[in-house]
Design a protein around this motif. Structure first.
Motif, mmCIF file in Angstrom:
data_model
loop_
_atom_site.group_PDB
_atom_site.id
_atom_site.type_symbol
_atom_site.label_atom_id
_atom_site.label_comp_id
_atom_site.label_asym_id
_atom_site.label_seq_id
_atom_site.Cartn_x
_atom_site.Cartn_y
_atom_site.Cartn_z
ATOM 1 N N LEU A 16 0.816 -1.214 0.000
ATOM 2 C CA LEU A 16 0.000 0.000 0.000
ATOM 3 C C LEU A 16 0.850 1.265 0.000
ATOM 4 C CD1 LEU A 16 -2.787 1.288 -0.077
ATOM 5 C CD2 LEU A 16 -2.880 1.041 2.422
ATOM 6 N N PRO A 17 1.873 1.368 0.859
ATOM 7 C CA PRO A 17 2.697 2.582 0.786
ATOM 8 C C PRO A 17 3.445 2.709 -0.546
ATOM 9 C CG PRO A 17 3.253 1.307 2.766
ATOM 10 C CD PRO A 17 2.213 0.548 2.014
ATOM 11 N N MET A 18 3.865 1.595 -1.135
ATOM 12 C CA MET A 18 4.532 1.671 -2.440
ATOM 13 C C MET A 18 3.552 2.139 -3.505
ATOM 14 S SD MET A 18 7.247 -1.500 -2.622
ATOM 15 C CE MET A 18 6.210 -2.826 -2.019
ATOM 16 N N CYS A 19 2.334 1.629 -3.455
ATOM 17 C CA CYS A 19 1.296 2.046 -4.395
ATOM 18 C C CYS A 19 1.034 3.549 -4.270
ATOM 19 C CB CYS A 19 0.024 1.245 -4.123
ATOM 20 S SG CYS A 19 -1.380 1.670 -5.168
ATOM 21 N N ARG A 20 0.924 4.018 -3.044
ATOM 22 C CA ARG A 20 0.698 5.458 -2.818
ATOM 23 C C ARG A 20 1.832 6.298 -3.399
ATOM 24 N NH1 ARG A 20 -1.020 4.636 3.316
ATOM 25 N NH2 ARG A 20 -3.283 4.641 3.093
ATOM 26 N N ARG A 21 3.069 5.851 -3.247
ATOM 27 C CA ARG A 21 4.212 6.601 -3.779
ATOM 28 C C ARG A 21 4.129 6.706 -5.298
ATOM 29 N NH1 ARG A 21 7.698 8.793 -1.054
ATOM 30 N NH2 ARG A 21 9.136 8.928 -2.801
ATOM 31 N N LEU A 22 3.735 5.632 -5.955
ATOM 32 C CA LEU A 22 3.641 5.661 -7.419
ATOM 33 C C LEU A 22 2.518 6.579 -7.884
ATOM 34 C CD1 LEU A 22 4.367 1.904 -8.117
ATOM 35 C CD2 LEU A 22 5.901 3.852 -8.487
ATOM 36 N N ALA A 124 11.806 -2.137 5.169
ATOM 37 C CA ALA A 124 10.661 -2.120 6.082
ATOM 38 C C ALA A 124 9.577 -1.125 5.660
ATOM 39 C CB ALA A 124 11.114 -1.861 7.514
ATOM 40 N N VAL A 125 8.529 -1.088 6.439
ATOM 41 C CA VAL A 125 7.355 -0.272 6.119
ATOM 42 C C VAL A 125 7.717 1.207 6.044
ATOM 43 C CG1 VAL A 125 5.059 0.419 6.914
ATOM 44 C CG2 VAL A 125 5.772 -1.969 7.091
ATOM 45 N N ASP A 126 8.571 1.676 6.944
ATOM 46 C CA ASP A 126 8.961 3.079 6.910
ATOM 47 C C ASP A 126 9.660 3.413 5.593
ATOM 48 O OD1 ASP A 126 9.089 5.675 8.238
ATOM 49 O OD2 ASP A 126 11.261 5.334 8.238
ATOM 50 N N GLY A 127 10.518 2.513 5.124
ATOM 51 C CA GLY A 127 11.184 2.716 3.836
ATOM 52 C C GLY A 127 10.193 2.751 2.686
ATOM 53 N N ALA A 128 9.144 1.932 2.768
ATOM 54 C CA ALA A 128 8.106 1.935 1.728
ATOM 55 C C ALA A 128 7.361 3.271 1.727
ATOM 56 C CB ALA A 128 7.137 0.771 1.946
ATOM 57 N N ARG A 129 7.089 3.797 2.913
ATOM 58 C CA ARG A 129 6.371 5.080 3.013
ATOM 59 C C ARG A 129 7.211 6.251 2.511
ATOM 60 N NH1 ARG A 129 4.134 3.139 8.003
ATOM 61 N NH2 ARG A 129 5.924 3.978 9.112
ATOM 62 N N THR A 130 8.503 6.223 2.820
ATOM 63 C CA THR A 130 9.366 7.374 2.526
ATOM 64 C C THR A 130 10.121 7.264 1.207
ATOM 65 O OG1 THR A 130 11.230 6.412 3.740
ATOM 66 C CG2 THR A 130 9.708 7.835 4.989
ATOM 67 N N GLY A 131 9.982 6.146 0.500
ATOM 68 C CA GLY A 131 10.719 5.970 -0.751
ATOM 69 C C GLY A 131 12.186 5.668 -0.528
ATOM 70 N N PRO A 149 13.080 3.275 -13.975
ATOM 71 C CA PRO A 149 12.535 4.617 -13.700
ATOM 72 C C PRO A 149 11.256 4.594 -12.839
ATOM 73 C CG PRO A 149 13.186 4.435 -15.997
ATOM 74 C CD PRO A 149 13.260 3.052 -15.419
ATOM 75 N N VAL A 150 10.489 3.525 -12.925
ATOM 76 C CA VAL A 150 9.302 3.375 -12.071
ATOM 77 C C VAL A 150 9.749 3.006 -10.658
ATOM 78 C CG1 VAL A 150 7.192 2.033 -11.674
ATOM 79 C CG2 VAL A 150 7.838 2.693 -14.013
ATOM 80 N N LEU A 151 10.593 1.994 -10.564
ATOM 81 C CA LEU A 151 11.025 1.500 -9.260
ATOM 82 C C LEU A 151 11.814 2.544 -8.481
ATOM 83 C CD1 LEU A 151 12.121 -2.128 -10.246
ATOM 84 C CD2 LEU A 151 9.908 -1.363 -9.333
ATOM 85 N N ALA A 152 12.475 3.440 -9.183
ATOM 86 C CA ALA A 152 13.283 4.477 -8.516
ATOM 87 C C ALA A 152 12.435 5.370 -7.617
ATOM 88 C CB ALA A 152 14.029 5.313 -9.555
#
Length: 169
Positions: A16-22, A124-131, A149-152
């Motif tokens: 979910l946090p990765m999805c939000r970042r994208l 971890a989850v914090d890394g997913a939230r903060t990129g 370029p997407v994963l970055a």
């Protein structure tokens, strides 16, 4: 806004946090999870609601999976037909901590013209939230050039070599 359409399957603690970042990076994201409340949260963040994994796979340029266990990847990509539904020119990126053999086995059944990248994440989850994740990406040079370029937007991408090497690292 990017021209790529991204499917995101698996909206758990990491997904979910990765999805939000994208979504925040301007990508059109179609999201799906078995838990409707997780999809609701992705939609609130700006993603479109997906009705099923095969339906999403048939319409996206890049399909990302972030699932709890390799058996879930096998069920989503094989049993539910998501891999078979991907169109030529699309790329499936598995963000799950997976088994090299499973990813290679699934990739061998991909439709002609579909590329596969394995890219497990750490941070971890914090890394997913903060990129600030670290993503270990394995795949063909062409597939990596398309998806890095997407994963970055999720963190630091380390290209590890051919398919399966992301999980080995």
């Amino acid at each position: 806004m990017s021209e790529l359409t991204i499917g995101f399957v698996g909206l758990g603690n990491m997904g979910l946090p990765m999805c939000r970042r994208l979504v925040g990076a301007g990508f059109e994201v179609i999201a799906f999870d078995l838990r409707s409340e997780a999809v609701d949260e992705a939609v609130e963040a700006g993603a479109r609601r997906g009705n099923g994994v095969a339906e999403i796979a048939a319409t996206v340029d890049v399909l990302l999976t972030s699932l709890p266990h390799p058996r879930h990847v096998e069920a989503v990509m094989g049993d539910s037909g998501a891999l078979a539904a991907l169109r030529a020119g699309s790329v499936w990126v598995d963000l799950t901590t997976n088994r090299r053999e499973l990813v290679e086995s699934l990739a061998a059944t991909a439709p002609k013209g579909v590329e596969v990248v394995d890219s497990p994440v750490t941070g971890a989850v914090d890394g997913a939230r903060t990129g600030r994740l670290t993503l270990f990406a394995g795949g063909s040079p062409g597939a990596l050039a398309r998806v890095v370029p997407v994963l970055a937007h999720l963190g630091r991408v380390i290209e590890c070599g051919g398919l399966g090497t992301g999980n080995v690292v």
